[in-house]
Motif scaffolding. Structure first.
Motif, PDB file in Angstrom:
ATOM      1  N   THR A  41     -31.635 -10.315  10.928  1.00  0.00           N
ATOM      2  CA  THR A  41     -31.084  -9.811   9.452  1.00  0.00           C
ATOM      3  C   THR A  41     -31.127 -11.648   8.882  1.00  0.00           C
ATOM      4  O   THR A  41     -30.284 -12.626   9.214  1.00  0.00           O
ATOM      5  N   TYR A  42     -31.144 -11.262   7.958  1.00  0.00           N
ATOM      6  CA  TYR A  42     -29.969 -12.563   6.881  1.00  0.00           C
ATOM      7  C   TYR A  42     -29.788 -11.883   5.545  1.00  0.00           C
ATOM      8  O   TYR A  42     -30.839 -11.347   5.022  1.00  0.00           O
ATOM      9  N   LYS A  43     -28.062 -12.231   4.862  1.00  0.00           N
ATOM     10  CA  LYS A  43     -27.924 -12.279   4.137  1.00  0.00           C
ATOM     11  C   LYS A  43     -28.056  -9.957   3.467  1.00  0.00           C
ATOM     12  O   LYS A  43     -28.573  -9.831   2.737  1.00  0.00           O
ATOM     13  N   GLY A  44     -27.746  -9.381   4.848  1.00  0.00           N
ATOM     14  CA  GLY A  44     -28.141  -7.835   4.665  1.00  0.00           C
ATOM     15  C   GLY A  44     -29.329  -7.899   4.602  1.00  0.00           C
ATOM     16  O   GLY A  44     -30.206  -6.881   4.401  1.00  0.00           O
ATOM     17  N   LYS A  45     -30.545  -8.694   4.972  1.00  0.00           N
ATOM     18  CA  LYS A  45     -31.534  -7.903   4.448  1.00  0.00           C
ATOM     19  C   LYS A  45     -32.537  -8.154   5.930  1.00  0.00           C
ATOM     20  O   LYS A  45     -32.438  -9.188   6.709  1.00  0.00           O
ATOM     21  N   THR A 103     -29.899 -21.759   8.756  1.00  0.00           N
ATOM     22  CA  THR A 103     -29.169 -21.265   7.969  1.00  0.00           C
ATOM     23  C   THR A 103     -28.817 -20.249   8.895  1.00  0.00           C
ATOM     24  O   THR A 103     -29.336 -19.759  10.220  1.00  0.00           O
TER      25      THR A 103
END
Length: 126
Positions: free
Chosen positions: A75-79, A119
């Motif tokens: 999961t990255y920035k909610g995705k 990130t």
């Protein structure tokens, strides 16, 4: 759910750097310090943009009996994108860049990241 830094691997620049190193006569182990050959521990083609693959330290997959092909959700920035374990990283005690997971070009593409990157992400077994 582990949270920490993710880095890119098996992107075009990684492949070029690895091949350049090999052309100078260095060993694979030496050249993995500067790039990647695009072939995962279990033989997966990690240098592609269609199947999301990651690399995790053996500390995370070995005790659980996981191996290549095990499903991993990142999961990255909610995705959230689900991919597979396609390669291994060094043992956690030997990781120098502070990353907890490496993501191939397909994971990067589906998460909207452009290699090279470092990130913050979350991951879990899917």
């Amino acid at each position: 759910m582990p949270t920490g830094l993710a880095s890119s691997f098996a992107d075009p620049a990684d492949i070029v750097a690895f091949k350049r190193c090999k052309a100078l006569g260095h060993t694979d182990m030496f050249c993995f310090r500067v790039g990647d050959n695009g072939i995962g521990k279990w033989g997966h083609n990690t240098a592609q943009t269609t199947t999301p693959m990651c690399a995790l330290p053996p500390d995370d997959w070995k005790p659980l009996g996981k191996k290549g092909g095990a499903k991993v959700a990142v999961t990255y920035k909610g995705k959230c994108v689900v991919g597979i374990l396609g390669d291994t990283m060094p043992w956690k005690k030997n990781i120098k860049n502070g990353c907890i997971i490496d993501l191939n070009p397909a994971f990067a593409k589906q998460l909207g990241l452009k290699p090279p990157f470092k990130t913050k992400v979350e991951w879990e077994w899917a």
